[in-house]
Write an enzyme that holds these catalytic residues in place. Structure first.
Site, mmCIF file in Angstrom:
data_model
loop_
_atom_site.group_PDB
_atom_site.id
_atom_site.type_symbol
_atom_site.label_atom_id
_atom_site.label_comp_id
_atom_site.label_asym_id
_atom_site.label_seq_id
_atom_site.Cartn_x
_atom_site.Cartn_y
_atom_site.Cartn_z
ATOM 1 N N LEU A 219 4.975 -10.832 2.090
ATOM 2 C CA LEU A 219 5.420 -11.670 0.975
ATOM 3 C C LEU A 219 5.326 -13.107 1.463
ATOM 4 C CD1 LEU A 219 8.716 -11.266 -1.108
ATOM 5 C CD2 LEU A 219 7.810 -13.486 -0.450
ATOM 6 N N LEU B 150 -3.251 1.105 6.976
ATOM 7 C CA LEU B 150 -3.730 2.234 6.182
ATOM 8 C C LEU B 150 -3.097 2.288 4.800
ATOM 9 C CD1 LEU B 150 -3.864 5.159 8.770
ATOM 10 C CD2 LEU B 150 -5.712 3.646 8.028
ATOM 11 N N SER C 112 0.869 -1.179 0.000
ATOM 12 C CA SER C 112 0.000 0.000 0.000
ATOM 13 C C SER C 112 0.907 1.230 0.000
ATOM 14 C CB SER C 112 -0.924 0.008 1.220
ATOM 15 O OG SER C 112 -0.173 0.159 2.420
ATOM 16 N N TYR D 70 16.877 -9.198 2.094
ATOM 17 C CA TYR D 70 16.351 -8.013 1.414
ATOM 18 C C TYR D 70 17.445 -7.076 0.930
ATOM 19 C CZ TYR D 70 11.743 -9.530 2.855
ATOM 20 O OH TYR D 70 10.591 -10.260 3.008
ATOM 21 N N HIS E 271 3.621 -5.068 2.785
ATOM 22 C CA HIS E 271 3.068 -5.632 4.018
ATOM 23 C C HIS E 271 3.454 -7.095 4.207
ATOM 24 C CE1 HIS E 271 0.329 -2.292 5.098
ATOM 25 N NE2 HIS E 271 0.313 -2.085 3.795
#
Length: 257
Positions: free
Chosen positions: A175, A162, A148, A219, A173
């Site tokens: 994976l 949100l 988002s 990451y 958010h």
């Protein structure tokens, strides 16, 4: 909360079986030669077999095979509508249940809680489906990312639920990969494609996520860098916040919506 790449290390689509159809055999007719321009029985050019009269000889009339009502044609007789073997596309409301099932199995077994509940998944797929990406094999979801937009420099507790349409940062958010497709590099492939996908959206400048410390090296391979401890906590879990500039990724999305 992109809580864990370990969920992308660990479904095989079921193949549909075609139905075999049984057709009726053509009937035998004693008179067929005249319509094909062939000499009839008894013609001087047609000699009956030894010991057999022409009255006992029957000839097959060529007729089209017709299947009994309710019997489907074989695959060779009908147009095949096959699903693509592998497809990447944005998620829709219809995918929400599959998303939640994969997420629940991946996270509950490890941390005892899910980053997103089903109603939150449905909400994000309503407000910003373009910030999601699913990997489908033969029509079945095997891996996904849901994101988002966020409009602050750092993540806060509010960022968990949100979507801020005016934001320029894509918050990843979650994976997750279906359990039967883990340890095959699918999570890595999906994340690369997702970053390409974000790179094709001019309003999105950066990607941000939070993960446990053990997953930070995973990451970092994709261009994420640490920005410090995350202010967000979930129960006893604490996280490191990472951000990634999308300028280094493709300017045009690949395999996007």
């Amino acid at each position: 909360m992109c809580w864990g790449a370990f969920h992308c290390r660990r479904v095989q689509g079921t193949q549909s079986r075609g139905q075999r159809a049984v057709g009726s055999l053509p009937e035998a007719f004693p008179r067929a030669f005249s319509q094909w321009g062939l000499p009839k029985p008894g013609h001087p050019d047609v000699a009956p077999a030894a010991g057999m009269s022409t009255k006992s000889v029957h000839y097959l009339k060529p007729v089209a095979l017709r299947l009994p009502p309710g019997i489907l044609a074989t695959p060779s007789c009908q147009r095949r509508h096959t699903l693509p073997a592998s497809e990447f596309r944005c998620l829709t409301q219809e995918d929400a249940s599959s998303v939640f099932e994969i997420e629940r199995e991946a996270f509950i077994s490890v941390s005892g809680m899910c980053p997103l509940h089903l109603d939150e998944i449905q909400n994000f797929l309503t407000l910003c489906p373009e910030l999601s990406l699913g990997w489908f094999q033969e029509g079945r979801l095997v891996a996904f990312i849901i994101g988002s937009l966020w409009d602050e420099e750092r993540l806060t507790q509010e960022s968990l639920t949100l979507h801020r349409p005016g934001g320029h940062m894509a918050h990843l958010h979650v994976l997750a990969v279906h359990r039967t497709f883990r340890q095959q590099g699918r999570g890595s492939s999906l994340l690369w494609r997702y970053l390409y996908h974000l790179g094709g959206q001019p309003a999105v400048h950066r990607a941000v996520l939070m993960c446990e410390d053990a997953l930070v090296p995973f990451y970092e391979r994709f261009g994420f860098h640490r920005v410090g401890p995350c202010s967000v906590t979930v129960g006893p879990l604490t996280f490191t916040e990472l951000q990634c500039s999308l300028r280094g990724h493709a300017s045009m999305s690949r395999n996007s919506c």
